[in-house]
Design a protein around this motif. Sequence first.
Motif: not given
Length: 166
Positions: A4-32
């Motif tokens: 649970t805690e690691l998922f929360m940390m990862q969500k924050k990091l993902d959100r930060y990376i996606e926002t910083k790089n303008g990827l909020e609406s980009e489908p990223l599953l395949e790349r991940k």
Amino acid sequence: MDFTELFMMQKKLDRYIETKNGLESEPLLERKLMAFQVELAELANETRSFKFWSGKGPSEDEIILEEYVDGIHFLLSVGIEYGFDNELSIHYPVLNKASENCLVKSFFTVMEDLLTLRKEETKEAYKKLFSNYLKIGAELGFGPEDIVRSYEQKNEVNRHRQDEGY
């Protein structure tokens, strides 16, 4: 092991990376999914478990752990993409240093699990992938505490790298 805690940390990091790089609406599953596969290969390379032709031993445990945790980052991120991040608890296997042949088999199992997840997109397939990846960690001699500690450290490094334009 409760993630649970690691998922929360990862969500924050993902959100930060996606926002910083303008990827909020980009489908990223395949790349991940691809990123996880690459990290798995980098981990195998550091263990050198498949390099029967070489007399050089594996990298130091800290390097192998860092590569292993890179895979955890992407596994968590993939779980978030699928919506499988709620109440994911997986039994951590008993620590049992594995032979090189066993490690190679475990790497293949995780590769097969990854393809199954990509095809089926089920929580069961995700849990199986995650469980078998944790098995590799146990076969490398890493306990849950090692993984959590290293994940937290690498999460901070990854965030710092984003701040620096990595």
